[in-house]
Design a protein around this motif. Structure first.
Motif, PDB file in Angstrom:
ATOM      1  N   GLU A   1      20.184  42.668   4.402  1.00  0.00           N
ATOM      2  CA  GLU A   1      20.146  44.132   4.280  1.00  0.00           C
ATOM      3  C   GLU A   1      20.712  44.577   2.933  1.00  0.00           C
ATOM      4  O   GLU A   1      20.163  45.456   2.277  1.00  0.00           O
ATOM      5  N   VAL A   2      21.796  43.972   2.511  1.00  0.00           N
ATOM      6  CA  VAL A   2      22.386  44.308   1.205  1.00  0.00           C
ATOM      7  C   VAL A   2      21.394  43.996   0.093  1.00  0.00           C
ATOM      8  O   VAL A   2      21.201  44.803  -0.832  1.00  0.00           O
ATOM      9  N   LEU A   3      20.755  42.845   0.167  1.00  0.00           N
ATOM     10  CA  LEU A   3      19.783  42.467  -0.860  1.00  0.00           C
ATOM     11  C   LEU A   3      18.605  43.436  -0.910  1.00  0.00           C
ATOM     12  O   LEU A   3      18.103  43.758  -1.988  1.00  0.00           O
ATOM     13  N   ARG A   4      18.174  43.933   0.253  1.00  0.00           N
ATOM     14  CA  ARG A   4      17.056  44.889   0.288  1.00  0.00           C
ATOM     15  C   ARG A   4      17.424  46.208  -0.371  1.00  0.00           C
ATOM     16  O   ARG A   4      16.558  46.937  -0.836  1.00  0.00           O
ATOM     17  N   GLN A   5      18.697  46.538  -0.410  1.00  0.00           N
ATOM     18  CA  GLN A   5      19.138  47.818  -0.957  1.00  0.00           C
ATOM     19  C   GLN A   5      19.377  47.777  -2.464  1.00  0.00           C
ATOM     20  O   GLN A   5      19.664  48.809  -3.064  1.00  0.00           O
ATOM     21  N   LEU A   6      19.238  46.614  -3.073  1.00  0.00           N
ATOM     22  CA  LEU A   6      19.454  46.503  -4.516  1.00  0.00           C
ATOM     23  C   LEU A   6      18.322  47.176  -5.289  1.00  0.00           C
ATOM     24  O   LEU A   6      17.199  47.286  -4.794  1.00  0.00           O
ATOM     25  N   PRO A   7      18.597  47.601  -6.508  1.00  0.00           N
ATOM     26  CA  PRO A   7      17.548  48.235  -7.322  1.00  0.00           C
ATOM     27  C   PRO A   7      16.384  47.277  -7.561  1.00  0.00           C
ATOM     28  O   PRO A   7      16.583  46.062  -7.670  1.00  0.00           O
ATOM     29  N   PRO A   8      15.178  47.809  -7.671  1.00  0.00           N
ATOM     30  CA  PRO A   8      13.983  46.960  -7.847  1.00  0.00           C
ATOM     31  C   PRO A   8      14.058  46.017  -9.039  1.00  0.00           C
ATOM     32  O   PRO A   8      13.544  44.906  -8.969  1.00  0.00           O
ATOM     33  N   TRP A   9      14.690  46.413 -10.118  1.00  0.00           N
ATOM     34  CA  TRP A   9      14.735  45.548 -11.301  1.00  0.00           C
ATOM     35  C   TRP A   9      15.573  44.287 -11.072  1.00  0.00           C
ATOM     36  O   TRP A   9      15.414  43.303 -11.781  1.00  0.00           O
ATOM     37  N   MET A  10      16.441  44.286 -10.076  1.00  0.00           N
ATOM     38  CA  MET A  10      17.262  43.106  -9.778  1.00  0.00           C
ATOM     39  C   MET A  10      16.540  42.115  -8.873  1.00  0.00           C
ATOM     40  O   MET A  10      16.878  40.934  -8.855  1.00  0.00           O
ATOM     41  N   ARG A  11      15.584  42.583  -8.128  1.00  0.00           N
ATOM     42  CA  ARG A  11      14.990  41.758  -7.071  1.00  0.00           C
ATOM     43  C   ARG A  11      14.274  40.495  -7.543  1.00  0.00           C
ATOM     44  O   ARG A  11      14.455  39.444  -6.935  1.00  0.00           O
ATOM     45  N   PRO A  12      13.448  40.548  -8.622  1.00  0.00           N
ATOM     46  CA  PRO A  12      12.731  39.318  -8.993  1.00  0.00           C
ATOM     47  C   PRO A  12      13.661  38.136  -9.275  1.00  0.00           C
ATOM     48  O   PRO A  12      13.435  37.028  -8.794  1.00  0.00           O
ATOM     49  N   GLU A  13      14.725  38.357 -10.035  1.00  0.00           N
ATOM     50  CA  GLU A  13      15.634  37.271 -10.346  1.00  0.00           C
ATOM     51  C   GLU A  13      16.370  36.790  -9.096  1.00  0.00           C
ATOM     52  O   GLU A  13      16.516  35.589  -8.871  1.00  0.00           O
ATOM     53  N   LEU A  14      16.806  37.724  -8.255  1.00  0.00           N
ATOM     54  CA  LEU A  14      17.497  37.347  -7.024  1.00  0.00           C
ATOM     55  C   LEU A  14      16.573  36.604  -6.073  1.00  0.00           C
ATOM     56  O   LEU A  14      16.978  35.625  -5.441  1.00  0.00           O
ATOM     57  N   GLU A  15      15.337  37.056  -5.953  1.00  0.00           N
ATOM     58  CA  GLU A  15      14.384  36.372  -5.078  1.00  0.00           C
ATOM     59  C   GLU A  15      14.105  34.963  -5.573  1.00  0.00           C
ATOM     60  O   GLU A  15      14.009  34.027  -4.782  1.00  0.00           O
TER      61      GLU A  15
END
Length: 131
Positions: A29-43
């Motif tokens: 849930e925390v990861l889903r709430q992160l800004p879109p620009w952070m998601r590719p690297e985190l994924e």
């Protein structure tokens, strides 16, 4: 795929435990709430940890976590779910404390009951012993 970043190499039981933590409902849930620009690297990082965890899970392991143990001596297989009662016994804590640990990210609620991954509980027990 990005290159290696010093200090970010994760393998073995660490990858397995991190993969389980990342899959827990609270962290997801925390990861889903992160800004879109952070998601590719985190994924990408989550996928890499997942690959390392799968590699670790293919090894035969003893209760102490040593991949050098012969197969006949292997403890319960990785991914084996245990009850809060069993987790409490392994950790030397009450069943209530084991439920708290499960709810805090170490377990999953299945059919109204908490279950924990035996290898995660054993890794936590080892961490407690070495602290």
């Amino acid at each position: 795929m990005s290159g290696y970043v010093r200090g970010a190499l994760v393998q073995g039981v660490s990858a397995h435990v991190l993969d389980r933590v990342l899959a827990s409902p609270n962290v997801a849930e925390v990861l889903r709430q992160l800004p879109p620009w952070m998601r590719p690297e985190l994924e990408e990082t989550c996928r890499a940890i997942g690959r390392a965890a799968r590699e670790y899970e293919q090894l035969p392991h003893a209760a102490a976590g040593s991949p050098e143990t012969e197969v006949p001596e292997v403890a319960a297989p990785l991914g084996h779910e245990i009850t809060t009662r069993e987790a409490g016994a392994l950790l030397g804590v009450t069943e209530r404390r084991a439920r708290q640990l499960a709810a805090g990210g170490m377990g999953q609620l299945r059919g109204g009951r908490w279950v924990l991954d035996r290898s995660v509980v054993l890794a936590y027990a080892e961490q407690r012993r070495s602290a």
